[in-house]
Design a protein around this motif. Structure first.
Motif, PDB file in Angstrom:
ATOM      1  N   PHE A  39      23.767   7.925  21.443  1.00  0.00           N
ATOM      2  CA  PHE A  39      25.227   7.912  21.460  1.00  0.00           C
ATOM      3  C   PHE A  39      25.703   9.221  22.079  1.00  0.00           C
ATOM      4  N   TYR A  69      29.108   5.834  24.482  1.00  0.00           N
ATOM      5  CA  TYR A  69      29.788   5.698  23.188  1.00  0.00           C
ATOM      6  C   TYR A  69      29.947   4.221  22.848  1.00  0.00           C
ATOM      7  N   CYS A  70      30.693   3.933  21.758  1.00  0.00           N
ATOM      8  CA  CYS A  70      30.683   2.594  21.176  1.00  0.00           C
ATOM      9  C   CYS A  70      31.027   1.497  22.169  1.00  0.00           C
ATOM     10  N   GLY A 126      26.584   2.157  17.822  1.00  0.00           N
ATOM     11  CA  GLY A 126      27.413   3.101  18.568  1.00  0.00           C
ATOM     12  C   GLY A 126      28.511   3.806  17.811  1.00  0.00           C
TER      13      GLY A 126
END
Length: 283
Positions: A39, A69-70, A126
């Motif tokens: 991440f 990232y997510c 994430g």
């Protein structure tokens, strides 16, 4: 991409046996994912474009050994898991970790949900420092669910301790058990399947807004079965089951070694120097 994304995904994770879309394999995939795909937000921290186009996600996360990232992780996993035979879809959640907001948080945290064996599971590699490292069932509301690290649970939003006026359209709160208490992480509504355009709007805000922590601070995370490793700006923390360690990265050499060896991110020295130079501006 000419090559199926799921094939690249399995190769990246080191999954070398014949694959069947079972619950055990879903658990294994998530465990491997958090160990092999870090991440992070180096791109948005440097003001670079963050793309959710499938071919660019594959190039960045699966070929170039970069972080994401997510929105990047969950956009990729929804595609890969669907190709592997799972019924997977994305929803956007509101984050409540490390503080109670005074206004309703923007829906920016993208997760993947998987319907399997007449159950619904969270598959979320994430979230960064408090990422669940195994799948969690949304059919066990209120029950503690163990993971290799901390226990998690889902509760109805009415039981999370936050005024419902700050939880617009949410249904369940994910909580983690830390320091002998349940801590709110983020809220989701499994019924709110999103369109790709919804993720694009969230991604634009996260990667460009001066109000977004993803443009103002460097954040990295990886984990194994024994510990979580996080980097916030120049502060490296390793949270193991029995103890936690903290280290301030005071030199560029320390920083470069941490990026490459702890988080296994491949990046040329020039770009790493750009990151280090920006970190010097953060008090």
């Amino acid at each position: 991409m000419k090559q199926i994304i799921s094939t690249r995904y399995l190769n990246k994770l080191g999954f070398e046996v014949d694959f069947k879309p079972t619950q055990d394999n879903l658990k294994t995939l998530l465990s491997l994912h958090v160990q092999h795909i870090p991440f992070g937000n180096i791109a948005s921290f440097l003001g670079e474009e963050v793309s959710l186009e499938p071919d660019r996600l594959v190039q960045k996360l699966l070929i170039e050994n970069r972080e994401g990232y997510c929105l990047e992780h969950s956009s990729l996993t929804k595609i890969a898991l669907t190709e592997l035979g799972y019924e997977a879809y994305n929803v956007l959640g509101r984050v409540y970790y490390q503080g109670i907001p005074t206004t309703v948080p923007v829906r920016t945290h993208l997760v993947t949900l998987v319907r399997l064996d007449q159950q619904l599971f969270l598959y979320d590699p994430g979230f960064g420092g408090m990422t669940p490292t195994t799948i969690l069932s949304l059919d066990r509301i209120g029950e503690m669910q163990p993971t290799p690290l901390e226990p998690f649970r889902f509760v109805d939003i009415a039981a999370c301790g936050i005024d419902t006026s700050l939880l617009t359209d949410m249904k369940y709160m994910l909580q983690v058990f830390l320091h002998d208490e349940w801590v709110n992480v983020y809220a989701i509504n499994p019924e709110q399947k999103i369109a790709p355009a919804d993720a694009e709007i969230a991604n634009w805000y996260i990667s460009t807004s001066p109000e977004s922590m993803f443009t103002q601070h460097l954040m990295l995370f990886t984990a194994n079965s024994d510990a979580r490793m996080t980097l916030k700006d120049r502060v490296l923390r390793i949270h193991a089951k029995q103890k936690s360690d903290k280290k301030i990265l005071s030199t560029f050499n320390d920083f470069e070694e941490t990026i490459k060896n702890v988080f296994q991110i491949e990046m040329n020295q020039e770009k790493l120097q750009q990151v280090w130079d920006k970190l010097a501006l953060i008090e």
